[in-house]
Design an enzyme around this catalytic site. Sequence first.
Site, PDB file in Angstrom:
ATOM      1  N   THR A  87       0.623  -1.216   0.069  1.00  0.00           N
ATOM      2  CA  THR A  87      -0.163  -0.173   0.249  1.00  0.00           C
ATOM      3  C   THR A  87       0.801   1.235  -0.192  1.00  0.00           C
ATOM      4  O   THR A  87       2.095   1.438   0.625  1.00  0.00           O
ATOM      5  CB  THR A  87      -0.760   0.039   1.304  1.00  0.00           C
ATOM      6  OG1 THR A  87      -1.881  -1.011   1.091  1.00  0.00           O
ATOM      7  CG2 THR A  87      -1.628   1.316   1.544  1.00  0.00           C
ATOM      8  N   ARG A 115     -13.487  -9.189  -2.313  1.00  0.00           N
ATOM      9  CA  ARG A 115     -13.069  -8.857  -0.909  1.00  0.00           C
ATOM     10  C   ARG A 115     -12.861  -7.163  -0.932  1.00  0.00           C
ATOM     11  O   ARG A 115     -11.811  -6.933  -1.748  1.00  0.00           O
ATOM     12  CB  ARG A 115     -11.844  -9.377  -0.725  1.00  0.00           C
ATOM     13  CG  ARG A 115     -11.159  -9.168   0.839  1.00  0.00           C
ATOM     14  CD  ARG A 115      -9.962  -8.520   0.795  1.00  0.00           C
ATOM     15  NE  ARG A 115      -9.361  -8.350   1.949  1.00  0.00           N
ATOM     16  CZ  ARG A 115      -8.248  -7.349   2.117  1.00  0.00           C
ATOM     17  NH1 ARG A 115      -7.807  -6.385   1.255  1.00  0.00           N
ATOM     18  NH2 ARG A 115      -7.584  -6.852   3.445  1.00  0.00           N
ATOM     19  N   GLY A 117     -11.291  -4.076   1.454  1.00  0.00           N
ATOM     20  CA  GLY A 117     -10.492  -4.245   2.832  1.00  0.00           C
ATOM     21  C   GLY A 117     -10.668  -2.816   3.219  1.00  0.00           C
ATOM     22  O   GLY A 117     -11.702  -2.303   3.135  1.00  0.00           O
ATOM     23  N   ASP A 118      -9.720  -2.448   4.081  1.00  0.00           N
ATOM     24  CA  ASP A 118      -9.908  -1.385   4.838  1.00  0.00           C
ATOM     25  C   ASP A 118      -9.617   0.224   4.057  1.00  0.00           C
ATOM     26  O   ASP A 118     -10.075   1.119   4.306  1.00  0.00           O
ATOM     27  CB  ASP A 118      -8.848  -1.129   5.793  1.00  0.00           C
ATOM     28  CG  ASP A 118      -7.232  -1.245   5.264  1.00  0.00           C
ATOM     29  OD1 ASP A 118      -6.911  -2.098   4.655  1.00  0.00           O
ATOM     30  OD2 ASP A 118      -6.517  -0.195   5.632  1.00  0.00           O
ATOM     31  N   THR A 137      -1.790   0.927   6.806  1.00  0.00           N
ATOM     32  CA  THR A 137      -1.470  -0.253   5.756  1.00  0.00           C
ATOM     33  C   THR A 137      -1.541  -1.331   6.809  1.00  0.00           C
ATOM     34  O   THR A 137      -1.296  -1.311   8.004  1.00  0.00           O
ATOM     35  CB  THR A 137      -0.277   0.062   5.406  1.00  0.00           C
ATOM     36  OG1 THR A 137       0.077  -0.953   4.138  1.00  0.00           O
ATOM     37  CG2 THR A 137       1.024   0.242   6.248  1.00  0.00           C
ATOM     38  N   GLY A 138      -1.586  -2.418   6.150  1.00  0.00           N
ATOM     39  CA  GLY A 138      -1.649  -3.657   7.008  1.00  0.00           C
ATOM     40  C   GLY A 138      -2.652  -4.520   6.750  1.00  0.00           C
ATOM     41  O   GLY A 138      -3.399  -4.658   5.606  1.00  0.00           O
ATOM     42  N   GLY A 140      -6.253  -5.589   6.534  1.00  0.00           N
ATOM     43  CA  GLY A 140      -7.207  -4.654   6.380  1.00  0.00           C
ATOM     44  C   GLY A 140      -8.489  -5.251   7.134  1.00  0.00           C
ATOM     45  O   GLY A 140      -9.139  -4.457   7.748  1.00  0.00           O
TER      46      GLY A 140
HETATM   47  N1  ASP Z   1      -4.465  -2.833   3.826  1.00  0.00           N
HETATM   48  C1  ASP Z   1      -4.614  -3.294   2.580  1.00  0.00           C
HETATM   49  C2  ASP Z   1      -5.396  -4.431   2.618  1.00  0.00           C
HETATM   50  O1  ASP Z   1      -5.955  -4.974   3.578  1.00  0.00           O
HETATM   51  C3  ASP Z   1      -3.266  -4.241   2.454  1.00  0.00           C
HETATM   52  C4  ASP Z   1      -1.894  -3.164   2.365  1.00  0.00           C
HETATM   53  O2  ASP Z   1      -1.953  -2.112   3.473  1.00  0.00           O
HETATM   54  O3  ASP Z   1      -1.052  -3.241   1.807  1.00  0.00           O
HETATM   55  O4  ASP Z   1      -6.182  -4.510   1.402  1.00  0.00           O
END
Ligand code: ASP
Length: 217
Positions: A87, A115, A117-118, A137-138, A140
């Site tokens: 991200t 799906r 995500g966040d 980031t992380g 989600g």
């Molecule tokens: N937060 C993002 C997700 O869950 C992934 C990422 O941060 O790389 O899709």
Amino acid sequence: MTDDRRFGAVAAITGVRHPICVARSVMGKTDHLILGGRHAVRFARLCGMKYHDPRTLEKQRAWRRKRKTLRSAYFKKLADVAELYGTVGVVALDSAGRLCVGTSTGGIALRLPGRIGDTPVPGAGSYACRHGAVSATGHGEEILRLLLSFRAVSLMARHAAPVAGTKAQAYATEHGCKCGLLGIDRRGRIMCVNNTKSMSWCYVKDGSLRTFKQKSD
Ligand code: ASP
């Protein structure tokens, strides 16, 4: 998202080069906050954005490699596999004191089709208000459950960005959320925390750029 609560996002979008530009158009040209799927793609085309296939050979190889190494069922191990995240987040404070945040992602690798995500959800992947702006980031699913960006920005109402970051990260860790947070408060103080294996980040202040690769604390 800007600190006056203007927000735009796209989710489950394919075939555009810069989804964040589509998100910017959702904010600027529509009355909505989030567009998703094929209608988001259609909207992008209406805004003049051409077809783009982001699947490079290198990415396809990496995807196959990751698929082989994941032995357990979908998502069970995801929180431990930092390389699956990808991200880019940005926060900014301008000379008039306005704050904003943008976050763009390809999503976690090996996710199920459909799906979300966040990243496109206000308060989860991004949030800005007069106290500060934060991009997450992380993992989600966990970031969504904790509405982590909102929490981190809310902490900036009482704490400077670095302290708010430490508190937000402790909360995330306590709840088993693997993540990184990037933020700035209204006085230009910076938040950068992560409990993932590592996170690269940089900032520009008074025209000079500094770059970092930060391991988890
Ligand atoms: N937060 C993002 C997700 O869950 C992934 C990422 O941060 O790389 O899709």
